[in-house]
Design a protein around this motif. Structure first.
Motif, PDB file in Angstrom:
ATOM      1  N   UNK A 363     -21.632  -9.580  -0.037  1.00 29.15           N
ATOM      2  CA  UNK A 363     -21.393  -8.705   0.890  1.00 29.15           C
ATOM      3  C   UNK A 363     -19.951  -8.358   0.902  1.00 29.15           C
ATOM      4  N   UNK A 364     -19.164  -9.279   0.731  1.00 29.26           N
ATOM      5  CA  UNK A 364     -17.532  -9.247   0.938  1.00 29.26           C
ATOM      6  C   UNK A 364     -16.995  -8.683  -0.186  1.00 29.26           C
ATOM      7  N   UNK A 365     -17.528  -8.937  -1.563  1.00 33.07           N
ATOM      8  CA  UNK A 365     -17.030  -8.441  -2.630  1.00 33.07           C
ATOM      9  C   UNK A 365     -17.576  -6.975  -2.903  1.00 33.07           C
ATOM     10  N   UNK A 366     -18.745  -6.781  -2.454  1.00 35.08           N
ATOM     11  CA  UNK A 366     -19.069  -5.511  -2.605  1.00 35.08           C
ATOM     12  C   UNK A 366     -18.154  -4.343  -1.891  1.00 35.08           C
ATOM     13  N   UNK A 367     -17.885  -4.616  -0.793  1.00 33.14           N
ATOM     14  CA  UNK A 367     -16.971  -3.995   0.022  1.00 33.14           C
ATOM     15  C   UNK A 367     -15.468  -3.894  -0.622  1.00 33.14           C
ATOM     16  N   UNK A 368     -15.011  -5.073  -0.864  1.00 33.06           N
ATOM     17  CA  UNK A 368     -13.627  -5.110  -1.472  1.00 33.06           C
ATOM     18  C   UNK A 368     -13.628  -4.404  -2.746  1.00 33.06           C
ATOM     19  N   UNK A 369     -14.390  -4.646  -3.669  1.00 27.73           N
ATOM     20  CA  UNK A 369     -14.381  -3.769  -4.979  1.00 27.73           C
ATOM     21  C   UNK A 369     -14.681  -2.251  -5.007  1.00 27.73           C
ATOM     22  N   UNK A 370     -15.761  -1.950  -3.756  1.00 30.68           N
ATOM     23  CA  UNK A 370     -15.787  -0.510  -3.630  1.00 30.68           C
ATOM     24  C   UNK A 370     -14.534   0.157  -2.991  1.00 30.68           C
ATOM     25  N   UNK A 371     -13.961  -0.681  -2.098  1.00 31.64           N
ATOM     26  CA  UNK A 371     -12.871  -0.090  -1.525  1.00 31.64           C
ATOM     27  C   UNK A 371     -11.579   0.136  -2.303  1.00 31.64           C
ATOM     28  N   UNK A 372     -11.269  -0.881  -3.114  1.00 36.16           N
ATOM     29  CA  UNK A 372     -10.297  -0.969  -4.158  1.00 36.16           C
ATOM     30  C   UNK A 372     -10.420  -0.023  -5.204  1.00 36.16           C
ATOM     31  N   UNK A 373     -11.660   0.370  -5.641  1.00 32.25           N
ATOM     32  CA  UNK A 373     -11.801   1.266  -6.499  1.00 32.25           C
ATOM     33  C   UNK A 373     -11.557   2.705  -6.092  1.00 32.25           C
ATOM     34  N   UNK A 374     -11.623   2.860  -5.113  1.00 34.74           N
ATOM     35  CA  UNK A 374     -11.800   4.038  -4.015  1.00 34.74           C
ATOM     36  C   UNK A 374     -10.190   4.552  -3.679  1.00 34.74           C
ATOM     37  N   UNK A 375      -9.648   3.476  -3.350  1.00 30.61           N
ATOM     38  CA  UNK A 375      -8.321   3.730  -2.451  1.00 30.61           C
ATOM     39  C   UNK A 375      -7.255   4.410  -3.352  1.00 30.61           C
ATOM     40  N   UNK A 376      -6.838   4.241  -4.738  1.00 30.50           N
ATOM     41  CA  UNK A 376      -6.062   4.830  -5.241  1.00 30.50           C
ATOM     42  C   UNK A 376      -6.497   5.985  -6.277  1.00 30.50           C
ATOM     43  N   UNK A 377      -7.526   6.489  -6.100  1.00 25.15           N
ATOM     44  CA  UNK A 377      -8.250   7.790  -6.854  1.00 25.15           C
ATOM     45  C   UNK A 377      -7.341   8.903  -6.806  1.00 25.15           C
ATOM     46  N   UNK A 378      -6.753   9.322  -5.435  1.00 25.86           N
ATOM     47  CA  UNK A 378      -5.991  10.397  -5.425  1.00 25.86           C
ATOM     48  C   UNK A 378      -4.565  10.390  -5.121  1.00 25.86           C
ATOM     49  N   UNK A 379      -4.010   9.014  -5.480  1.00 25.05           N
ATOM     50  CA  UNK A 379      -2.733   8.697  -5.519  1.00 25.05           C
ATOM     51  C   UNK A 379      -1.707   9.027  -6.735  1.00 25.05           C
ATOM     52  N   UNK A 380      -0.927   9.898  -6.787  1.00 28.78           N
ATOM     53  CA  UNK A 380      -0.257  10.299  -8.043  1.00 28.78           C
ATOM     54  C   UNK A 380       0.561   8.972  -8.513  1.00 28.78           C
ATOM     55  N   UNK A 381       0.758   8.997 -10.003  1.00 27.41           N
ATOM     56  CA  UNK A 381       1.583   7.887 -10.399  1.00 27.41           C
ATOM     57  C   UNK A 381       2.700   7.506  -9.815  1.00 27.41           C
ATOM     58  N   UNK A 382       3.789   8.509  -9.411  1.00 29.62           N
ATOM     59  CA  UNK A 382       4.773   8.200  -8.660  1.00 29.62           C
ATOM     60  C   UNK A 382       4.816   7.543  -7.536  1.00 29.62           C
ATOM     61  N   UNK A 383       3.748   7.720  -6.806  1.00 31.57           N
ATOM     62  CA  UNK A 383       3.607   7.380  -5.515  1.00 31.57           C
ATOM     63  C   UNK A 383       2.744   5.907  -5.469  1.00 31.57           C
ATOM     64  N   UNK A 384       2.459   5.323  -6.811  1.00 31.16           N
ATOM     65  CA  UNK A 384       1.714   4.238  -6.819  1.00 31.16           C
ATOM     66  C   UNK A 384       2.241   2.851  -6.313  1.00 31.16           C
ATOM     67  N   UNK A 385       3.694   2.936  -6.420  1.00 37.77           N
ATOM     68  CA  UNK A 385       4.278   1.756  -5.951  1.00 37.77           C
ATOM     69  C   UNK A 385       4.235   1.552  -4.099  1.00 37.77           C
ATOM     70  N   UNK A 386       4.481   2.923  -3.646  1.00 39.70           N
ATOM     71  CA  UNK A 386       4.329   2.992  -2.229  1.00 39.70           C
ATOM     72  C   UNK A 386       3.052   2.493  -1.643  1.00 39.70           C
ATOM     73  N   UNK A 387       1.743   3.340  -2.256  1.00 35.97           N
ATOM     74  CA  UNK A 387       0.684   3.024  -1.873  1.00 35.97           C
ATOM     75  C   UNK A 387       0.027   1.693  -2.343  1.00 35.97           C
ATOM     76  N   UNK A 388       0.506   0.925  -3.294  1.00 35.87           N
ATOM     77  CA  UNK A 388       0.262  -0.635  -3.622  1.00 35.87           C
ATOM     78  C   UNK A 388       0.738  -1.424  -2.526  1.00 35.87           C
ATOM     79  N   UNK A 389       2.154  -1.127  -2.077  1.00 35.96           N
ATOM     80  CA  UNK A 389       2.774  -2.025  -0.849  1.00 35.96           C
ATOM     81  C   UNK A 389       1.742  -1.727   0.460  1.00 35.96           C
ATOM     82  N   UNK A 390       1.446  -0.395   0.826  1.00 36.93           N
ATOM     83  CA  UNK A 390       0.582  -0.401   1.815  1.00 36.93           C
ATOM     84  C   UNK A 390      -0.758  -1.272   1.574  1.00 36.93           C
ATOM     85  N   UNK A 391      -1.343  -1.018   0.537  1.00 36.60           N
ATOM     86  CA  UNK A 391      -2.776  -1.601   0.326  1.00 36.60           C
ATOM     87  C   UNK A 391      -2.876  -3.208   0.596  1.00 36.60           C
TER      88      UNK A 391
END
Length: 468
Positions: A363-391
């Motif tokens: 259960x926990x890994x289904x949620x973590x893997x699906x969440x992480x796969x979803x989190x950065x789909x609409x994040x531009x490459x130049x904002x990846x560092x900031x999004x990664x810090x938030x995540x």
């Protein structure tokens, strides 16, 4: 080997070291509690101090990488982590152990976000779900192996050696980082460091965690309430500061992106709660049911089997079905695992314990893997560092809050039932009742992420995945 695979390998090794250090310590907690004569609320700070150190330093990653280069920062982070590990193994008191764990966290805090930023930038958005699956697959080795190995180490050599083990583990990524990483710097300009934002955010997190810890003690509940309110006030002050400062330590406007925000909430409420239940369960299994540390640690093997199954399911179904069915199934599986723990009252119930950990891993890994796969789909490459810090801050905060909240709940229930002295005739029965109630409340807490998972933008994700 192409360069992006070398960067990914260094990142995965740093990820592995961080997870080993996070999971291996739980089996040593009962021995640490006996060595330093401390209660569960104080003991939780052994983990919380490490996670707090990790969290405080993460926002500095982008600025440090821009100023000094990712390679130098990654190497310095590993060296500081190794120094903290050595100090933790040599600690002569609980206060010293907590201090060294905080230093360990400050050292290790940049391993994941910095490595994640360097790696994800080298892969196209359509390739990132596959990269995420590989990261999670490798990451499951740590929770699979570290508790069992840690239990054997505690039983044969003592609790200090779970910290000494970090030294050879960290030496490998240190060597490869020196040999493989290029001396590159971030493309962003190096502005003035946001010291005010860093101070406000760090104090807010510290005050909230301290408040949750002290609310669990009848004699300190008033002080805990004051600390909690102060932490929330400091958090609000940081939000106001970030809106006005031209280059804040964390750009909170990224949270306006619905997929990133939803993924972070799901991680907070599912894997984060598991970390708290895992801490409580280890205390229950060893102190109440009498399991040896090695036997308790071995239960992470079925957890990892469930986690590997979850990663396989995510790899096959995510691109076809989207995150919503995976998230809902994950929440229900973890809740069922908590309910199975609620029904365990004897060490002989190993099959039921194994099934509980299997479901929690699934259960926990289904949620973590699906969440992480979803989190950065609409994040531009130049904002990846900031999004990664938030995540990654959210990831560490979820672990902190999970352990602090479950420790607080356990202490409140123990005080309510008057469970204090193990020498009391009915101590085991009363303690079992308290731990069972704790597991039941954790299971009921899965209703909120179940509702949130059903509201995620599944159609939007599927459209993004079908784009060339």
């Amino acid at each position: 080997m192409e360069y992006r695979k070398r960067v990914a390998a260094v990142y995965l090794l740093g990820f592995f070291v961080d997870l080993v250090n996070l999971f291996i310590g739980n089996v040593a907690f009962p021995d640490i509690a006996l060595a330093f004569r401390c209660d569960v609320a104080a003991l939780a700070w052994v983990s919380t101090a490490y996670i707090l150190g990790l969290t405080v330093v993460i926002p500095l990653g982008n600025w440090l990488a821009a100023a000094y280069g990712g390679k130098r920062v990654f190497i310095a982070s590993l060296l500081l982590f190794m120094a903290g590990s050595l100090g933790a193994g040599l600690a002569g008191s609980l206060a010293q152990l907590i201090a060294w764990r905080a230093l360990q966290g400050l050292g290790g805090g940049l391993l994941i976000p910095l490595g994640q930023t360097m790696t994800y930038r080298l892969y196209q958005p359509a390739e990132r779900p596959g990269l995420t699956a590989l990261i999670l697959l490798v990451g499951q080795l740590a929770p699979a192996l570290s508790p069992a190995v840690g239990g054997l180490i505690v039983d044969s050599l003592g609790w200090r050696w779970v910290f000494f083990l970090n030294l050879p583990l960290a030496a490998l990524p240190l060597l490869l980082a020196c040999l493989w990483l290029r001396d590159e710097r971030e493309s962003l300009p190096v502005g003035r460091l946001d010291w005010a934002g860093l101070l406000l955010g760090s104090l807010a997190l510290l005050a909230v965690l301290q408040g949750l810890s002290e609310l669990a003690q009848p004699q300190t509940w008033l002080r805990g309430g004051v600390a909690l309110l102060a932490g929330l006030g400091l958090a609000a002050a940081y939000v106001r500061h970030a809106r006005r400062w031209p280059q804040p330590i964390l750009r909170l406007e990224l949270l306006r992106e619905p997929l990133l925000r939803s993924a972070m909430l799901m991680y907070l409420l599912v894997p984060g709660v598991f970390m708290g239940v895992s801490l409580v369960a280890m205390l229950y299994l060893q102190q109440v049911l009498g399991l040896a540390a090695a036997s308790a640690g071995m239960l992470m093997l079925p957890w990892s089997l469930g986690a590997f199954s979850a990663i396989s399911l995510t790899g096959r179904l995510y691109r076809r079905r989207g995150p919503r069915p995976l998230l809902l199934a994950g929440v229900l599986a973890q809740a069922l695992g908590f309910l199975l723990l609620w029904r365990v009252s004897a060490a002989a119930q190993m099959p039921q314990l194994a099934a509980a950990y299997l479901l929690m891993g699934l259960g926990g890994t289904l949620c973590s893997s699906a969440s992480q796969s979803t989190a950065f789909l609409r994040v531009a490459p130049e904002r990846m560092g900031e999004a990664s810090a938030l995540w990654n801050i959210n990831r560490q905060v979820s672990f902190c809050l999970g352990m602090a909240a479950l420790s607080m709940l356990l202490n409140l229930l123990l005080a309510w039932r008057g469970v204090v002295d193990p020498a009391q005739p009915a101590w085991r029965e009363a303690a079992t009742e308290v731990f069972h109630l704790c597991f039941l409340i954790a299971a009921a807490g899965m209703l909120l992420p179940l509702w949130l998972g059903g509201r995620i933008g599944n159609r939007t994700v599927l459209q993004l995945l079908r784009q060339p």
